[in-house]
Design an enzyme around this catalytic site. Structure first.
Site, PDB file in Angstrom:
ATOM      1  N   SER A   1      -9.594   1.807   2.390  1.00 39.09           N
ATOM      2  CA  SER A   1      -8.379   2.528   1.816  1.00 39.09           C
ATOM      3  C   SER A   1      -7.394   1.767   1.060  1.00 39.09           C
ATOM      4  O   SER A   1      -6.722   2.398   0.206  1.00 39.09           O
ATOM      5  CB  SER A   1      -7.836   3.440   2.928  1.00 39.09           C
ATOM      6  OG  SER A   1      -7.237   2.754   4.021  1.00 39.09           O
ATOM      7  N   SER A   2      -7.412   0.540   1.507  1.00 38.85           N
ATOM      8  CA  SER A   2      -6.473  -0.219   0.579  1.00 38.85           C
ATOM      9  C   SER A   2      -6.890  -0.862  -0.526  1.00 38.85           C
ATOM     10  O   SER A   2      -6.922  -2.139  -0.958  1.00 38.85           O
ATOM     11  CB  SER A   2      -5.991  -1.537   1.494  1.00 38.85           C
ATOM     12  OG  SER A   2      -5.660  -1.176   2.917  1.00 38.85           O
TER      13      SER A   2
ATOM     14  N   ILE B   1      -7.846   0.768   9.648  1.00 36.83           N
ATOM     15  CA  ILE B   1      -8.359   1.376  10.947  1.00 36.83           C
ATOM     16  C   ILE B   1      -9.684   1.613  11.040  1.00 36.83           C
ATOM     17  O   ILE B   1     -10.310   1.934  12.054  1.00 36.83           O
ATOM     18  CB  ILE B   1      -7.655   2.971  10.818  1.00 36.83           C
ATOM     19  CG1 ILE B   1      -7.835   3.737  12.140  1.00 36.83           C
ATOM     20  CG2 ILE B   1      -8.481   3.758   9.704  1.00 36.83           C
ATOM     21  CD1 ILE B   1      -7.144   4.868  12.051  1.00 36.83           C
ATOM     22  N   GLY B   2     -10.680   1.250  10.174  1.00 37.41           N
ATOM     23  CA  GLY B   2     -12.032   0.891  10.204  1.00 37.41           C
ATOM     24  C   GLY B   2     -12.800   0.144   9.128  1.00 37.41           C
ATOM     25  O   GLY B   2     -13.935   0.060   8.850  1.00 37.41           O
ATOM     26  N   GLY B   3     -11.875  -0.695   8.534  1.00 37.64           N
ATOM     27  CA  GLY B   3     -12.355  -1.713   7.620  1.00 37.64           C
ATOM     28  C   GLY B   3     -11.403  -1.386   6.308  1.00 37.64           C
ATOM     29  O   GLY B   3     -11.856  -2.010   5.233  1.00 37.64           O
ATOM     30  N   SER B   4     -10.377  -0.916   6.314  1.00 33.18           N
ATOM     31  CA  SER B   4      -9.699  -0.492   5.074  1.00 33.18           C
ATOM     32  C   SER B   4      -8.916  -1.482   4.391  1.00 33.18           C
ATOM     33  O   SER B   4      -8.578  -1.341   3.416  1.00 33.18           O
ATOM     34  CB  SER B   4      -8.390   0.520   5.503  1.00 33.18           C
ATOM     35  OG  SER B   4      -9.072   1.773   5.979  1.00 33.18           O
TER      36      SER B   4
ATOM     37  N   LYS C   1       0.704  -1.338   0.068  1.00 26.86           N
ATOM     38  CA  LYS C   1      -0.006   0.091   0.113  1.00 26.86           C
ATOM     39  C   LYS C   1       0.762   1.136   0.015  1.00 26.86           C
ATOM     40  O   LYS C   1       1.908   1.392   0.686  1.00 26.86           O
ATOM     41  CB  LYS C   1      -0.912  -0.115   1.182  1.00 26.86           C
ATOM     42  CG  LYS C   1      -1.962   1.070   1.304  1.00 26.86           C
ATOM     43  CD  LYS C   1      -2.821   0.891   2.753  1.00 26.86           C
ATOM     44  CE  LYS C   1      -3.991   1.859   2.577  1.00 26.86           C
ATOM     45  NZ  LYS C   1      -4.960   1.646   3.766  1.00 26.86           N
TER      46      LYS C   1
END
Length: 589
Positions: A228-229, A249-252, A153
Site C-alpha cells: 500500500s506504500s 502490515i502484509g508487505g506494504s 505516506k
C-alpha cells in the site's frame, strides 16, 4: 336484513383493510424515498469531498511549481542534476560540510516530484509548510538528516492535513498534530515535503483509490507501483524523493519497493513509533503495522533508522524501548549462516523469481557465507492466522470505512465477499473446497473469529507459531533468512484477485521479524519465454491469473527478501547490505 348487515359490515372491514394497506404502502414509499434521498445526499457529499480533495492537491502542486520557478530564476547556477544523482549518505555529507545548501536540495527535489507526479500520479498533496521550514534549518545543522527532503505516506499524520487512507469517509478530517515520526524527522533536520498515494483502505498491494486515482510504476506506466506504500515506491523509484516513510502490515513497504526497484525495510514492531499512523482497523492486535524507510540503497535505510532511533523518539513515545541503532552490528563483516527458502507451498515461484533468488544464493556462498535449506512451518495455518488477525471482525471495520463512497476497481473483487453474511461465507467455503481448495481458503480467510474466546485462542495460536518458528531457527542454527520476493510488478487490476500471493511477505508480519527487500536483477527475455510455460503448483484459476498478471515484464526490477529474528533490525540491514554489495560487484565483473 341480516345479509344486508353482513354486507355493510364486510364492506366496512374491507374499507379499513384497504385503508391500512394504503397507509402501509404510503409509509413504505415514504421510507424508500427517505432512504433514496439519503443515498443521493451521501453520493453528492462524497462527490463534494472528492472534488475538494483533488482541488487541494492540484492547488498545492500549482503553488509549489510557481515557487520552484521563482527560486530557479533567482538561483540560475543551481545544479539539480548533480544533487539528484547523489545517494543519501553522499547528500547528507555535502549538506553538513556546507558544500550544498538545503534550499538547492529542497527545490531540486520539489521540481522533480512535481514532474514525476505528472507522469506517475503518486502524490496526494505538497506540504506547503515545507517552504517555510527549509528557511529555518540552520538552527538544526547537527541533525543526521539535516536538509534532506523526505516524502511520507498518506496515512502518516501531518498537522492540518488529511490522512485519508484512500477513503472518502476520512476526508475533511485533518490531523490535529504531527505524528511522532514527523516530529523526529524534523528534529533530525529533515524536511517532510509531500504526502504520497495509497490504495483504498490501505489493505491492498495495488495503489489506486476513488479520490486520487491509480499510481503507476516508474519503469513501466502500464503496471502498478504496488502497495500500500505505492506512492512512496513510485516517487522514490522515479527519482522524485531520496527518502520516504511507509508502513507495512502484509508487505506494504516491501512489495512496492520490489515492484519499483528500490530498497524497503519493515522494522520489528515496537522499534518505530506508530503514534499518528492511521489504519482501518486500529483495534486489531494479531498482525501489527510497522513503519519504516524506503530509499534508493540500503545505506539510506540504515541512516534513516539511525536518525529515527534516537532520544527524540524515546521521549515523544515512551512505549518505544530506548534502543539506539547498533552501528557495530550493521558494519560487522562476520560470515553468516543463512537459511534459504525457495518454496512457500502456496505459490510456485516464477522463472524470474527463481533465477534472481538462486543468483543471490550463489553469490553469498562464493563470498564465504554458509547457505542451508530452510522450510517454513505450516504455511497454510500461518496464512489463516494472518487473515483471522487482519480480518478478525470478518471485515466489518473495512466495510464500515468504505461507506460513503464508491469502490475503486482495484479493490472491488477483494472486498465483495466481506458483504456476504459470515455464515454464508463459511458454508460456501465448505461446499467449494473439493472443486477449488484455494477459493475455499480465500473465503475461509474472510470469516474472522466468532467470539472473545476465539480471539484469545487466535492470540495464543499466533504466539505458539512464533515460538515454534524461533525454535526451528535455533535447530537449523541460522542467523538470517534469504527468501523470494513477489515480482515483477503486476499489470493493472490483478492485485485484488491475487491476495494469496501476499504469503511471500505477510508471514513476517505475523512473526514480527524485521524484513527488507533489495533489488538484484531485471526480468530477462529468457524469463519471459519460460513464463509462457508456467503452470503453478495447483494449475488452477489463481495460477493462471498470476501468469497473466506478470506478462510483458521484460526489463522490470526483481528483488529478494532478507529476514532476521525479532529486534535484530540492524542484522537484517547488514544482511541486505551484503546482498546489495555482492550484486553490485558481480555486475562490475
Amino acid at each position: 336484513m341480516d345479509n344486508v348487515k353482513r354486507f355493510f359490515s364486510g364492506l366496512e372491514m374491507d374499507t379499513w383493510s384497504s385503508a391500512a394497506l394504503l397507509a402501509g404502502a404510503a409509509a413504505g414509499l415514504a421510507g424508500a424515498l427517505v432512504s433514496l434521498a439519503r443515498a443521493v445526499d451521501g453520493h453528492l457529499d462524497a462527490r463534494r469531498k472528492i472534488q475538494k480533495a483533488r482541488k487541494l492537491r492540484d492547488d498545492s502542486l500549482l503553488k509549489a511549481e510557481e515557487a520552484v520557478l521563482l527560486y530557479k530564476k533567482a538561483h540560475p547556477k543551481m545544479d539539480s542534476s548533480l544533487i539528484l544523482s547523489l545517494s543519501l549518505t553522499e547528500l547528507t555529507k555535502k549538506l553538513q560540510d556546507g558544500q550544498l545548501v538545503p534550499e538547492d536540495v529542497f527545490y531540486s527535489y520539489m521540481e522533480k516530484t512535481i514532474n514525476e507526479n505528472k507522469r506517475l500520479n503518486c502524490c496526494t498533496t505538497i506540504l506547503l509548510e515545507s517552504f517555510d521550514h527549509v528557511k529555518t534549518l540552520d538552527s538544526n545543522k547537527r541533525g543526521l538528516l539535516y536538509g534532506v527532503p523526505v516524502s511520507i505516506k498518506d496515512n502518516i499524520a501531518y498537522k492540518y492535513y488529511d490522512s485519508s487512507c484512500g477513503l472518502v469517509s476520512n476526508l475533511d478530517n485533518p490531523a490535529e498534530k504531527d505524528s511522532v515520526i514527523v516530529e523526529v524527522l524534523r528534529r533530525q533536520g529533515a524536511i517532510p515535503f509531500v504526502k504520497t498515494n495509497v490504495p483504498q483502505g490501505t489493505l491492498s498491494f495495488d495503489c489506486s483509490n476513488v479520490i486520487f486515482g491509480q499510481t503507476v510504476n516508474p519503469h513501466n506506466l502500464n503496471k502498478t507501483s504496488g502497495g500500500s506504500s505505492g506512492g512512496e515506491g513510485s516517487l522514490i523509484g522515479g527519482g522524485g524523493s531520496i527518502l520516504g516513510i511507509g508502513n507495512d502490515i502484509g508487505g506494504s513497504i516491501r512489495i512496492p519497493a520490489a515492484f519499483c526497484g528500490i530498497c524497503g525495510f519493515k522494522p520489528t514492531v515496537g522499534r518505530v513509533s506508530k503514534q499518528g499512523v492511521s489504519t482501518v482497523s486500529p483495534g486489531q492486535k494479531s498482525v501489527l503495522t510497522s513503519s519504516g524507510p524506503m530509499a534508493k540503497d540500503v545505506d539510506g535505510l540504515a541512516l534513516c533508522m539511525q536518525a529515527l532511533l534516537c532520544d527524540h523518539m524515546f521521549d515523544l513515545d515512551p512505549t518505544i524501548p530506548p534502543l539506539p541503532f547498533n552501528m557495530q552490528v550493521y558494519k560487522s563483516a562476520k560470515p553468516l549462516r543463512i537459511g534459504y527458502v525457495e518454496n512457500d507451498g502456496i505459490t510456485q515461484l516464477t522463472p524470474s523469481m527463481t533465477r534472481s533468488l538462486r543468483e543471490v544464493r550463489d553469490l553469498l556462498e562464493q563470498a564465504g557465507h554458509t547457505v542451508v535449506p530452510y522450510n517454513h512451518l505450516r504455511i497454510k495455518d500461518a496464512f489463516l492466522l494472518i487473515s483471522n488477525g487482519i480480518f478478525g471482525d470478518g471485515g466489518a471495520s473495512l466495510v464500515q470505512k468504505l461507506k460513503g463512497g464508491p469502490f475503486d476497481p482495484c479493490l472491488k473483487l477483494q472486498v465483495l465477499p466481506l458483504y456476504l453474511p459470515r455464515w454464508l461465507r463459511k458454508i460456501l467455503s465448505f461446499l467449494i473446497r473439493p472443486l477449488s481448495p484455494r477459493g475455499s481458503l480465500l473465503l475461509q480467510c474472510s470469516t474472522g473469529v466468532r467470539s472473545v474466546v476465539k480471539l484469545w485462542e487466535q492470540h495464543v495460536a499466533v504466539q505458539n507459531y512464533i515460538d515454534e518458528t524461533l525454535a526451528e531457527w535455533r535447530r537449523c542454527n541460522i542467523d538470517v533468512l534469504l527468501c523470494p520476493m513477489l515480482g515483477p510488478a503486476y499489470n493493472f487490476l490483478y492485485c485484488g484477485r491475487l491476495t494469496l500471493n501476499a504469503s511471500f511477505t505477510a508471514l513476517y508480519n505475523l512473526l514480527n521479524f524485521p524484513a527488507g527487500v533489495v533489488p538484484v536483477s531485471t526480468v530477462t527475455a529468457e524469463d519471459e519465454e519460460e513464463l509462457r510455460h508456467y503452470e503453478g503448483f495447483h494449475r488452477d484459476h489463481w495460477d493462471k491469473l498470476f501468469k497473466q498478471a506478470l506478462s510483458g515484464s521484460q526489463g522490470m526490477p526483481m528483488a529478494v527478501q532478507c529476514v532476521a529474528p525479532p529486534w535484530q533490525d540492524e542484522l537484517c540491514l547488514r544482511f541486505m547490505k551484503e546482498v546489495e554489495d555482492l550484486v553490485k560487484q558481480s555486475r562490475i565483473k
